[in-house]
Design a protein around this motif. Structure first.
Motif, short mmCIF file in Angstrom:
data_model
loop_
_atom_site.label_atom_id
_atom_site.label_comp_id
_atom_site.label_asym_id
_atom_site.label_seq_id
_atom_site.Cartn_x
_atom_site.Cartn_y
_atom_site.Cartn_z
N THR A 1 0.84 -1.21 0.00
CA THR A 1 0.00 0.00 0.00
C THR A 1 0.87 1.25 0.00
O THR A 1 0.49 2.26 -0.60
CB THR A 1 -0.97 0.00 1.21
OG1 THR A 1 -0.22 -0.21 2.40
CG2 THR A 1 -2.03 -1.06 1.07
N ASP A 2 2.03 1.18 0.64
CA ASP A 2 2.95 2.32 0.62
C ASP A 2 3.43 2.60 -0.79
O ASP A 2 3.44 3.73 -1.26
CB ASP A 2 4.18 2.05 1.51
CG ASP A 2 3.95 2.51 2.95
OD1 ASP A 2 2.94 3.22 3.16
OD2 ASP A 2 4.75 2.16 3.83
N ALA A 3 3.82 1.49 -1.48
CA ALA A 3 4.34 1.66 -2.84
C ALA A 3 3.27 2.24 -3.75
O ALA A 3 3.57 2.97 -4.70
CB ALA A 3 4.83 0.31 -3.36
N MET A 4 2.01 1.89 -3.46
CA MET A 4 0.92 2.43 -4.29
C MET A 4 0.45 3.79 -3.80
O MET A 4 -0.37 4.44 -4.47
CB MET A 4 -0.25 1.44 -4.30
CG MET A 4 0.06 0.13 -5.01
SD MET A 4 -1.08 -1.20 -4.58
CE MET A 4 -2.60 -0.57 -5.26
N GLY A 5 0.92 4.19 -2.62
CA GLY A 5 0.54 5.49 -2.07
C GLY A 5 -0.88 5.55 -1.53
O GLY A 5 -1.50 6.61 -1.53
N ILE A 6 -1.43 4.42 -1.09
CA ILE A 6 -2.82 4.44 -0.61
C ILE A 6 -2.93 4.10 0.88
O ILE A 6 -4.03 3.94 1.39
CB ILE A 6 -3.71 3.47 -1.42
CG1 ILE A 6 -3.12 2.05 -1.38
CG2 ILE A 6 -3.86 3.94 -2.85
CD1 ILE A 6 -4.08 1.00 -1.86
N THR A 7 -1.79 4.01 1.58
CA THR A 7 -1.83 3.61 2.99
C THR A 7 -2.71 4.54 3.82
O THR A 7 -3.39 4.12 4.76
CB THR A 7 -0.40 3.58 3.56
OG1 THR A 7 0.40 2.77 2.72
CG2 THR A 7 -0.38 3.01 4.97
N ILE B 1 -4.69 -1.85 5.69
CA ILE B 1 -5.05 -3.16 6.23
C ILE B 1 -3.94 -3.69 7.13
O ILE B 1 -4.20 -4.31 8.17
CB ILE B 1 -5.40 -4.15 5.08
CG1 ILE B 1 -5.74 -5.54 5.60
CG2 ILE B 1 -4.28 -4.28 4.05
CD1 ILE B 1 -7.14 -5.68 6.04
N GLY B 2 -2.69 -3.43 6.74
CA GLY B 2 -1.56 -3.91 7.53
C GLY B 2 -1.56 -3.32 8.93
O GLY B 2 -1.42 -4.03 9.93
N GLY B 3 -1.73 -1.99 9.01
CA GLY B 3 -1.74 -1.31 10.30
C GLY B 3 -2.87 -1.83 11.19
O GLY B 3 -2.70 -2.03 12.39
N LEU B 4 -4.03 -2.08 10.57
CA LEU B 4 -5.18 -2.57 11.33
C LEU B 4 -4.88 -3.95 11.91
O LEU B 4 -5.16 -4.23 13.08
CB LEU B 4 -6.41 -2.61 10.42
CG LEU B 4 -7.71 -3.00 11.11
CD1 LEU B 4 -8.17 -1.88 12.03
CD2 LEU B 4 -8.80 -3.32 10.10
N GLN B 5 -4.29 -4.80 11.08
CA GLN B 5 -3.96 -6.17 11.54
C GLN B 5 -3.02 -6.12 12.72
O GLN B 5 -3.18 -6.84 13.70
CB GLN B 5 -3.32 -6.97 10.40
CG GLN B 5 -4.29 -7.33 9.32
CD GLN B 5 -3.71 -8.36 8.36
OE1 GLN B 5 -4.40 -9.28 7.98
NE2 GLN B 5 -2.46 -8.22 7.95
N ARG B 6 -2.00 -5.27 12.62
CA ARG B 6 -1.03 -5.16 13.69
C ARG B 6 -1.70 -4.67 14.97
O ARG B 6 -1.47 -5.21 16.06
CB ARG B 6 0.07 -4.19 13.28
CG ARG B 6 1.12 -3.97 14.35
CD ARG B 6 2.07 -2.86 13.92
NE ARG B 6 2.51 -2.10 15.09
CZ ARG B 6 3.67 -2.33 15.70
NH1 ARG B 6 4.47 -3.25 15.26
NH2 ARG B 6 3.99 -1.63 16.76
#
Lengths: 515, 159
Positions: A195-201, A206-211
Motif C-alpha cells: 500500500t505504501d508503494a501504491m501510495g494508498i496507505t 489493512i496492515g496497520g489494522l492487523q497489527r
C-alpha cells in the motif's frame, strides 16, 4: 403400615449395599467387555471410544500405513494440554511478572522445571509429527474422495498447531518472546509494503489494522501479552479440539483409512489373524433405504479382514501414546527449555532467531517482509488446501507414492527441490541481490523479485513440466509437494545453522564475531 | 387466510402467504438482522478507542560535548540524535522492515534481525527494508530539543 415402613428401610439398605455394583453396571451398559460382542457394544456406547469404528481393518493396523503419526500428534497435544494446565497455576500473564513467574516455575516450583520442559518438548514433537502426518497423508493420496474434506480439516489443524506454538513462546516475555511478537506483528503489518508503494496507505491501511488488532495497542506491551495468552490457553486449544473431533469423526464416516484396491490380497496372507464374521456370503445386496446413501460397507459382503477395535486398535494407540510420553520425558530430562534475558525493547538479540520451525520462514522474510511473511506462505497454504480438488485421479490411492515409479519421481523432485533452493540461496549469499547492484531500484521490484519468489517460481515451473511430461495431475502434485518440503528443509537448515549476527552467513556458529 | 379448494385466483392476485410462513420468515429475518448487527458491534471490540502507549513526544538534553557524527541515544528511546556544523537532527532507529532496533556503526546503521543496512542519512543500502529510516521532527535549541516520533520530516532537515 409398620411392615411397609420396615420393608422400605430394608430396601434402602439393600440398595445402599448394592450401589457400587449398580454404578458399575450403569457405566458399562452392555456388561463388562469380555467377548467380541460386548467389546463392540462397549466401543459403540462410550462417548470417548465411539469415534472409532467397532471393527478395524487389518490394513489400518499395519505400521507402514500411518506410522502412528496422527496418534503421536494427538498424544503430544494431550501432553501439552495436561502440562499446560499445570503451568497455568503459576504463570502470571503480565509483562513485569511473567518472566519472574517462569523463573519461579523453573527454580522454585517442585517439578515445575520438568513440567515446563515436557510442555516445550511435546509442543516440538507435535509440530514435527503434524508435518510428517501431513506428508504421510499426501504421499499415500489419502486426501482423495471421499476424504477431501478431512484433508481440509487437517490443513486447519496444521495452521492451528503452528499458531499455538507461536503464541506459546511469547509468554515467558524474554528477549526471544519480545522480538518474536514484534516481528510477528510487523509481518501482519507488512501489506503496507504494497500500500505504501501504491501510495494508498493513508486511505486503506489493512496492515496497520492487523497489527493493532493483534497487539491491542501501538506498542508491544501488556495488552499484547494478554491477547496472546488468551489465544494460547483458550481460543486456539478450543479451535484445535473442535477441529480434532471433526477430523477423527470424519475418518470413521469416510470409511476408515485409505486402502489400496487390492488390500484384501495384501492382508489376507495369514488366516490365523482373522476369521470370517459372516460364514455365508449374503445373497442379496440391498440399501438401507432413506437412512444412508449408497451401500453400507458391511452390507453385501462380510466385514472380512477386520478385527475388533477393542483391544487391537486400542492397544496400538496406547502403545503410541506411551511411546510419545517416553520421548517427551527423555527430551525433557536431557534438555531444558530455554529462557533468555528479560525482554528489552531497546536492544534486540543479535541474531534474533525464532524457534526452528519458523526459521525457514524467517529466511525468506529476510528477503521481503510481505512476500516472505504473507505472500509465499499464503500461496503454499492455499495450494495445500486445494490439493484434493486439483488432483482427482484414483490410481494408487492408499499406496505410498502412488505405486510403481512414484518413489523415483519423488526422489528426483526432492533432488531438484534441494538443488534449486541451495543454488538460489548460495547465489544470493555470495553475490547479493538487486538492491546491492541497483541501489535505486523501486521497492516493489524487490518485493516481488527476490530469492524466495524465485525459488517458488522454479518449483511451480518444475511441477508443471512434470505434470505435462507424465500427463498426470498426481505426478505434478507429487513434484510440487516434494519440492516445497525440500525447500522448507533447506531454508530451515540455513536459517538455523548458517545465519549469525546481522543475519549474515557463517559456516558455523563458532565463527560468529564476539559482540 | 386460507384458500378454499377449487377457488380460482388470477396471476395478479396470488395466494396470500400463510400466517405461519410469514411468522417463520419474520423470525428468520430478525435473527439474521440481529446477528449481523451484533457481529458488526463485536468487530469493534478488539480495537480500543484509546490505546495505552507512552507519549512519542519528549524533551532531550543534548550533551555539549557530543562529537560530530556520533549518535546520542536518549535513555529508553529508539532514536539517534546527531549534531553537526549545520544543526541537530534525529533519525528513528526502528528498522522499517520488521521493527527491530538498528545499531549505529561507522557506515550508518545495521539491523540485527534480517540484515538490513542503512546509510548515515537513513537510506536503505542493503537487505529487505522497504523504506529509509525516517527523520523525526526536532524543535528547540541551546541544548534542549523536543523530539516528536510521530512527525516525520524530509531527510536533511536540521535545526
Amino acid at each position: 403400615m409398620d411392615e411397609a415402613k420396615r420393608s422400605a428401610l430394608n430396601e434402602f439398605w439393600i440398595n445402599l449395599k448394592t450401589a457400587p455394583g449398580q454404578i458399575y453396571r450403569a457405566m458399562f451398559r452392555g456388561g463388562a467387555p469380555v467377548s467380541d460382542r460386548t467389546r463392540s457394544s462397549f466401543v459403540f456406547g462410550n462417548v470417548f471410544l465411539h469415534l472409532h469404528s467397532v471393527r478395524t481393518h487389518l490394513w489400518s493396523l499395519k505400521w507402514s500405513t500411518t506410522m502412528g503419526l496422527g496418534i503421536i500428534t494427538t498424544a503430544a497435544f494431550l501432553i501439552t494440554l495436561v502440562t499446560g494446565i499445570l503451568l497455568m497455576f503459576y504463570y502470571k500473564p503480565y509483562p513485569d511478572v511473567a518472566y519472574q513467574s517462569i523463573k519461579d516455575i523453573h527454580f522454585i516450583v517442585p517439578t515445575g522445571r520438568f513440567m515446563r520442559n515436557i510442555h516445550r518438548w511435546a509442543a516440538n514433537v507435535m509440530v514435527v509429527a503434524v508435518i510428517l502426518h501431513m506428508a504421510r497423508a499426501f504421499y499415500t493420496a489419502s486426501y482423495r474422495k471421499p476424504r477431501e474434506f478431512n484433508w481440509f480439516i487437517g490443513w486447519g489443524l496444521l495452521v492451528t498447531t503452528l499458531a499455538l506454538s507461536f503464541t506459546g513462546y511469547l509468554l515467558p516475555w524474554d528477549q526471544l518472546a519480545y522480538w518474536a511478537i514484534t516481528i510477528g506483528a510487523n509481518i501482519a503489518q507488512s501489506p503496507r509494503e504494497i500500500t505504501d508503494a501504491m501510495g494508498i496507505t493513508e486511505y486503506f491501511d489493512i496492515g496497520g489494522l492487523q497489527r493493532e488488532i493483534l497487539l491491542g495497542s501501538e506498542i508491544v506491551g501488556e495488552e499484547s501479552l494478554i491477547r496472546f495468552y488468551l489465544l494460547h490457553v483458550m481460543i486456539l486449544p478450543l479451535v484445535l479440539s473442535m477441529l480434532m473431533a471433526v477430523h477423527f469423526w470424519r475418518i470413521r464416516k469416510d470409511g476408515g483409512l485409505a486402502k489400496p484396491k487390492n488390500v484384501d490380497e495384501l492382508v489376507a496372507a495369514d488366516p490365523k489373524q482373522h476369521y470370517p464374521v459372516f460364514t455365508e456370503q449374503p445373497q442379496k445386496t440391498y440399501q438401507l433405504a432413506a437412512v444412508v446413501k449408497g451401500k453400507t460397507p458391511a452390507v453385501g459382503s462380510g466385514p472380512e479382514n477386520t478385527v475388533p477395535s477393542m483391544p487391537h486398535l486400542f492397544y496400538a494407540e496406547l502403545g503410541v501414546l506411551m511411546f510419545t510420553v517416553l520421548i517427551c520425558f527423555f527430551l525433557a530430562f536431557v534438555s531444558d527449555a530455554p529462557l533468555k534475558e528479560l525482554a528489552n525493547p531497546l536492544v534486540p538479540e543479535n541474531p534474533a532467531k525464532a524457534p526452528w520451525y519458523f526459521l525457514g520462514l524467517q529466511e525468506i522474510v529476510s528477503f521481503s517482509a510481505f512476500m516472505g511473511g504473507i505472500g509465499i506462505p499464503m500461496l503454499c497454504w492455499i495450494g495445500l488446501g486445494l490439493i484434493p480438488f486439483l488432483d482427482k485421479e484414483t490410481e494408487g490411492t492408499g499406496e505410498w507414492f502412488g505405486g510403481p515409479g512414484g518413489a523415483k519421481l519423488v526422489g528426483w523432485s526432492a533432488l531438484y527441490g534441494f538443488a534449486t533452493s541451495i543454488a538460489v540461496e548460495a547465489f544470493a549469499i555470495r553475490f547479493g541481490w538487486l538492491r546491492e547492484w541497483f541501489p535505486d531500484i523501486p521497492q516493489l521490484v524487490i518485493t516481488f523479485v527476490n530469492p524466495g519468489t524465485v525459488i517458488t517460481v522454479l518449483y511451480a515451473a518444475f511441477s508443471i513440466w512434470v505434470l505435462r511430461r507424465f500427463n498426470s495431475t498426481r505426478a505434478g502434485a507429487l513434484a510440487l509437494f516434494t519440492c516445497f518440503l525440500a525447500g522448507f528443509i533447506v531454508l530451515t537448515v540455513i536459517g538455523t545453522h548458517f545465519r549469525g549476527p546481522n543475519w549474515d552467513f557463517f559456516w558455523s556458529p563458532s565463527h560468529w564475531p564476539g559482540h | 387466510m386460507t384458500t378454499q379448494p377449487g377457488e380460482k385466483r388470477s396471476r395478479f392476485d396470488p395466494e396470500p402467504m400463510p400466517r405461519r410462513d410469514f411468522l417463520g420468515l419474520a423470525a428468520l429475518g430478525t435473527m439474521i438482522a440481529a446477528f449481523v448487527v451484533s457481529l458488526f458491534g463485536m468487530l469493534k471490540l478488539p480495537k480500543a478507542a484509546v490505546s495505552a502507549s507512552p507519549s512519542k513526544k519528549y524533551k532531550v538534553l543534548l550533551p555539549d560535548a557530543l562529537p560530530e557524527g556520533e549518535a546520542f541515544i536518549p535513555p529508553g528511546r529508539n532514536v539517534a540524535i546527531y549534531r553537526d556544523g549545520e544543526g541537530v537532527y534525529a533519525l528513528s532507529t526502528v528498522c522499517t522492515h520488521l521493527g527491530c532496533i538498528v545499531k549505529a556503526n561507522a557506515k550508518g546503521f545495521e539491523c540485527p534481525c534480517h540484515g538490513s543496512g542503512f546509510a548515515k542519512d537513513g537510506a536503505v543500502t542493503k537487505g529487505p527494508a522497504p523504506t529509509a529510516l525516517p527523520w523525526l521532527k526536532v524543535t528547540g535549541g541551546a541544548g534542549v530539543y523536543t523530539i516528536d516520533e510521530d512527525s516525520h520530516v524530509k531527510a536533511g532537515t536540521k535545526v
